[in-house]
Design a protein around this motif. Structure first.
Motif, PDB file in Angstrom:
ATOM      1  N   LEU A  37       0.989  -1.335  -0.039  1.00  0.00           N
ATOM      2  CA  LEU A  37       0.014   0.043   0.017  1.00  0.00           C
ATOM      3  C   LEU A  37       0.989   1.272   0.056  1.00  0.00           C
ATOM      4  O   LEU A  37       0.615   2.240  -0.939  1.00  0.00           O
ATOM      5  CB  LEU A  37      -0.843  -0.131   1.119  1.00  0.00           C
ATOM      6  N   TYR A  38       1.875   1.518   1.119  1.00  0.00           N
ATOM      7  CA  TYR A  38       2.541   2.741   1.167  1.00  0.00           C
ATOM      8  C   TYR A  38       3.586   2.679  -0.094  1.00  0.00           C
ATOM      9  O   TYR A  38       3.784   3.836  -0.639  1.00  0.00           O
ATOM     10  CB  TYR A  38       3.326   2.797   2.469  1.00  0.00           C
ATOM     11  N   GLY A  39       4.251   1.660  -0.442  1.00  0.00           N
ATOM     12  CA  GLY A  39       5.070   1.714  -1.693  1.00  0.00           C
ATOM     13  C   GLY A  39       4.290   1.776  -2.951  1.00  0.00           C
ATOM     14  O   GLY A  39       4.878   2.736  -3.581  1.00  0.00           O
ATOM     15  N   GLY A  40       3.155   1.282  -3.169  1.00  0.00           N
ATOM     16  CA  GLY A  40       2.371   1.562  -4.175  1.00  0.00           C
ATOM     17  C   GLY A  40       2.117   3.112  -4.254  1.00  0.00           C
ATOM     18  O   GLY A  40       2.098   3.568  -5.347  1.00  0.00           O
ATOM     19  N   MET A  41       1.559   3.662  -2.994  1.00  0.00           N
ATOM     20  CA  MET A  41       1.204   5.119  -3.068  1.00  0.00           C
ATOM     21  C   MET A  41       2.535   5.963  -3.526  1.00  0.00           C
ATOM     22  O   MET A  41       2.390   6.844  -4.098  1.00  0.00           O
ATOM     23  CB  MET A  41       0.663   5.563  -1.521  1.00  0.00           C
ATOM     24  N   PHE A  42       3.623   5.662  -2.878  1.00  0.00           N
ATOM     25  CA  PHE A  42       4.990   6.456  -3.242  1.00  0.00           C
ATOM     26  C   PHE A  42       5.090   6.307  -4.680  1.00  0.00           C
ATOM     27  O   PHE A  42       5.864   7.166  -5.431  1.00  0.00           O
ATOM     28  CB  PHE A  42       5.998   5.849  -2.433  1.00  0.00           C
ATOM     29  N   LEU A  43       4.979   5.121  -5.135  1.00  0.00           N
ATOM     30  CA  LEU A  43       5.246   4.930  -6.673  1.00  0.00           C
ATOM     31  C   LEU A  43       4.289   5.714  -7.763  1.00  0.00           C
ATOM     32  O   LEU A  43       4.802   6.270  -8.580  1.00  0.00           O
ATOM     33  CB  LEU A  43       4.965   3.223  -6.977  1.00  0.00           C
ATOM     34  N   ILE A  44       2.885   5.834  -7.064  1.00  0.00           N
ATOM     35  CA  ILE A  44       2.225   6.561  -7.817  1.00  0.00           C
ATOM     36  C   ILE A  44       2.556   7.967  -7.887  1.00  0.00           C
ATOM     37  O   ILE A  44       2.453   8.656  -8.752  1.00  0.00           O
ATOM     38  CB  ILE A  44       0.732   6.463  -7.447  1.00  0.00           C
ATOM     39  N   ALA A  45       3.055   8.361  -6.599  1.00  0.00           N
ATOM     40  CA  ALA A  45       3.162   9.878  -6.548  1.00  0.00           C
ATOM     41  C   ALA A  45       4.440  10.293  -7.339  1.00  0.00           C
ATOM     42  O   ALA A  45       4.634  11.213  -7.737  1.00  0.00           O
ATOM     43  CB  ALA A  45       3.422  10.088  -5.199  1.00  0.00           C
ATOM     44  N   GLY A  46       5.473   9.290  -7.407  1.00  0.00           N
ATOM     45  CA  GLY A  46       6.554   9.469  -8.138  1.00  0.00           C
ATOM     46  C   GLY A  46       6.397   9.574  -9.738  1.00  0.00           C
ATOM     47  O   GLY A  46       7.073  10.345 -10.230  1.00  0.00           O
ATOM     48  N   ILE A  47       5.665   8.658 -10.077  1.00  0.00           N
ATOM     49  CA  ILE A  47       5.219   8.757 -11.350  1.00  0.00           C
ATOM     50  C   ILE A  47       4.387  10.138 -11.913  1.00  0.00           C
ATOM     51  O   ILE A  47       4.876  10.717 -12.794  1.00  0.00           O
ATOM     52  CB  ILE A  47       4.220   7.560 -11.864  1.00  0.00           C
ATOM     53  N   LEU A  48       3.507  10.561 -10.919  1.00  0.00           N
ATOM     54  CA  LEU A  48       3.198  11.750 -11.061  1.00  0.00           C
ATOM     55  C   LEU A  48       3.995  12.939 -11.143  1.00  0.00           C
ATOM     56  O   LEU A  48       4.052  13.960 -12.018  1.00  0.00           O
ATOM     57  CB  LEU A  48       1.825  11.975 -10.272  1.00  0.00           C
ATOM     58  N   LEU A  49       4.741  12.919 -10.154  1.00  0.00           N
ATOM     59  CA  LEU A  49       5.811  14.146 -10.119  1.00  0.00           C
ATOM     60  C   LEU A  49       6.832  13.862 -11.297  1.00  0.00           C
ATOM     61  O   LEU A  49       7.143  15.117 -11.995  1.00  0.00           O
ATOM     62  CB  LEU A  49       6.785  13.710  -8.766  1.00  0.00           C
ATOM     63  N   LEU A  50       6.982  12.578 -11.894  1.00  0.00           N
ATOM     64  CA  LEU A  50       7.929  12.776 -12.790  1.00  0.00           C
ATOM     65  C   LEU A  50       7.211  13.172 -14.103  1.00  0.00           C
ATOM     66  O   LEU A  50       7.963  13.803 -15.013  1.00  0.00           O
ATOM     67  CB  LEU A  50       8.398  11.188 -13.208  1.00  0.00           C
ATOM     68  N   SER A  51       6.009  13.064 -14.195  1.00  0.00           N
ATOM     69  CA  SER A  51       5.228  13.191 -15.503  1.00  0.00           C
ATOM     70  C   SER A  51       5.187  14.958 -15.541  1.00  0.00           C
ATOM     71  O   SER A  51       5.411  15.608 -16.565  1.00  0.00           O
ATOM     72  CB  SER A  51       4.069  12.816 -15.439  1.00  0.00           C
ATOM     73  N   ILE A  52       4.880  15.536 -14.316  1.00  0.00           N
ATOM     74  CA  ILE A  52       4.831  16.986 -14.052  1.00  0.00           C
ATOM     75  C   ILE A  52       6.096  17.696 -14.652  1.00  0.00           C
ATOM     76  O   ILE A  52       6.080  18.657 -15.263  1.00  0.00           O
ATOM     77  CB  ILE A  52       4.043  17.222 -12.920  1.00  0.00           C
ATOM     78  N   ILE A  53       7.161  16.899 -14.017  1.00  0.00           N
ATOM     79  CA  ILE A  53       8.573  17.505 -14.273  1.00  0.00           C
ATOM     80  C   ILE A  53       8.880  17.572 -15.720  1.00  0.00           C
ATOM     81  O   ILE A  53       9.467  18.586 -16.351  1.00  0.00           O
ATOM     82  CB  ILE A  53       9.624  16.722 -13.344  1.00  0.00           C
ATOM     83  N   LEU A 116      13.604   7.947 -14.545  1.00  0.00           N
ATOM     84  CA  LEU A 116      13.172   6.763 -14.286  1.00  0.00           C
ATOM     85  C   LEU A 116      14.071   5.958 -13.444  1.00  0.00           C
ATOM     86  O   LEU A 116      13.386   5.073 -12.531  1.00  0.00           O
ATOM     87  CB  LEU A 116      12.923   6.021 -15.873  1.00  0.00           C
ATOM     88  N   PHE A 117      15.265   5.902 -13.800  1.00  0.00           N
ATOM     89  CA  PHE A 117      16.399   5.051 -12.819  1.00  0.00           C
ATOM     90  C   PHE A 117      16.288   5.605 -11.491  1.00  0.00           C
ATOM     91  O   PHE A 117      16.295   4.831 -10.655  1.00  0.00           O
ATOM     92  CB  PHE A 117      17.648   5.251 -13.671  1.00  0.00           C
ATOM     93  N   ALA A 118      16.141   7.161 -11.287  1.00  0.00           N
ATOM     94  CA  ALA A 118      16.062   7.529 -10.033  1.00  0.00           C
ATOM     95  C   ALA A 118      14.902   7.104  -9.491  1.00  0.00           C
ATOM     96  O   ALA A 118      14.731   6.686  -7.991  1.00  0.00           O
ATOM     97  CB  ALA A 118      16.268   9.037  -9.976  1.00  0.00           C
ATOM     98  N   LEU A 119      13.841   7.221 -10.122  1.00  0.00           N
ATOM     99  CA  LEU A 119      12.325   6.484  -9.411  1.00  0.00           C
ATOM    100  C   LEU A 119      12.503   5.109  -8.905  1.00  0.00           C
ATOM    101  O   LEU A 119      11.918   4.620  -8.171  1.00  0.00           O
ATOM    102  CB  LEU A 119      11.428   6.808 -10.421  1.00  0.00           C
TER     103      LEU A 119
END
Length: 408
Positions: A37-53, A116-119
């Motif tokens: 749950l927490y890892g998936g939430m972080f992954l989704i937040a990271g993908i959104l942040l990467l897309s915005i950047i 992506l590597f950083a994520l």
């Protein structure tokens, strides 16, 4: 009109066996679910942040726009781009614009790849950190579970005694400890009462037996008195068996502390020797091969299991051409004692009732001469105290198959 309340439903049986090892990777534990749950939430937040950047960087670099300048004349050289030689200004500026856009696209692709590597690296760290934190948060539940498993193994002296902040988990642990205290007091009081009552009843029964035997030994006693004495002596003997059975049942409910190597083959042979005279009188054949099967336990209690099973198999048998088969062997690392017999057909729905104290088949009354109704209850208690179990199955054609399984 008042309605009769429905009877309370029996609590559900546990889906786990206290003797089985814990395999957390084979079931969706709370720790695994919290980690996902927490890892998936972080992954989704990271993908959104990467897309915005990425979108903001692409917008800032104006990919696909025209150059903010025009080259009118002169010569431009580049190691990254190839420009047409001798072309007019429009073609040269178009080539320049394509080259700049290509460089901008390469920069964005490089940014996306590095991000992506950083994520990926941060996701691994996040899942590992979430797993560790979930384990730390849920460690009190682990202590509660381990204590519950130990209590399920008939060790009511165990307590959680959870330290830490006064939160919901500590409240749960304290409530569980209070429940264990009440259970231990109740079980101890019950066992003490049965043991004390059995001891107190032994003395008058022994006195009665002695007096009856003295009167029966008098050759001048009338025949009616002799017959009455024999009847009273048989009744007294039955009462003694009942008291001994209650005492043994109370003692066998506790886990065996002192264990010694005991061969089930030897135990079964001794039980057969004690029952052979009764079997011959009833015309019941006792057979079977007994291979060595050594367990760690109490020899006297294990012999009582075999004796109760063999006696029941002899007494609840056919009037003619009956047989009892006693087998001991080692299967899958466990010692097994199997007692099979011919006899009346036993319905499958009455199997569980056989292990309850003072319960028999419907055709047998409590006043029968086949026992006091504690044999199988004692056998089950002794088997549980040794970490084993006993299973009864109806035999095709009549009779039962009793299987005792004990850890070696």
């Amino acid at each position: 009109m008042a309605t009769t309340p429905a009877p309370p439903q029996a609590p559900p049986k546990p889906t786990w066996d206290p003797r089985e090892p814990v395999r957390p990777w084979l079931r969706p534990t709370i720790r695994i679910r919290l980690t996902l749950l927490y890892g998936g939430m972080f992954l989704i937040a990271g993908i959104l942040l990467l897309s915005i950047i990425y979108l903001l960087a692409a917008q800032a670099m104006h990919v696909g726009n025209e150059l903010p300048f025009r080259i009118v004349k002169g010569e431009v050289t580049s190691e990254a781009c190839t420009f047409p030689v001798g072309a007019d200004a429009d073609r040269f500026n178009a080539a320049m614009n394509a080259c700049v856009n290509e460089q901008r696209q390469h920069a964005l692709d490089d940014l996306l790849r590095r991000s992506l590597f950083a994520l990926l690296g941060l996701s691994i760290i996040a899942f590992a950190f979430g797993y560790a934190m979930a384990g730390r948060v849920l460690s009190p539940l682990g202590r509660i579970t381990r204590t519950a498993r130990q209590v399920a193994g008939s060790d009511l002296t165990r307590r959680i005694e959870l330290d830490g902040p006064d939160d919901e988990l500590k409240e749960l642990a304290d409530t569980f400890d209070d429940m264990l205290d009440r259970l231990e007091r109740a079980f101890t009081a019950q066992q003490r009462f049965v043991a004390n009552a059995s001891h107190e009843l032994r003395t008058p029964l022994a006195i009665n037996r002695t007096l009856l035997e003295v009167h029966l030994s008098d050759p001048g006693a009338p025949v009616e008195l002799q017959q009455l004495g024999k009847t009273l002596l048989a009744t007294n003997e039955r009462s003694e068996q009942l008291v001994e059975g209650l005492l043994l049942l109370a003692r066998s409910d506790n886990e065996i502390v002192e264990r010694k190597p005991v061969d089930l083959a030897e135990v079964a042979s001794r039980a057969i020797d004690q029952t052979r005279a009764e079997a011959e009188a009833k015309g019941v054949e006792i057979r079977g091969e007994r291979a060595p099967a050594v367990v760690q336990g109490n020899g006297v209690l294990l012999e009582r299991i075999a004796l109760n099973l063999v006696q029941n198999a002899v007494r609840y048998n056919l009037a003619e051409d009956g047989w009892v088969e006693v087998i001991t062997q080692v299967q899958h690392g466990q010692a097994v004692l199997v007692v099979s017999n011919t006899g009346p057909v036993v319905p499958a729905y009455e199997i569980d009732n056989l292990f309850e104290p003072f319960r028999r088949l419907r055709q047998d009354r409590t006043g029968s001469d086949k026992g006091v109704g504690l044999g199988l209850s004692i056998a089950r208690s002794v088997a549980r105290a040794h970490g084993g179990r006993i299973i009864a199955e109806p035999r095709e054609g009549g009779g039962l198959v009793m299987r005792v399984t004990l850890p070696t």
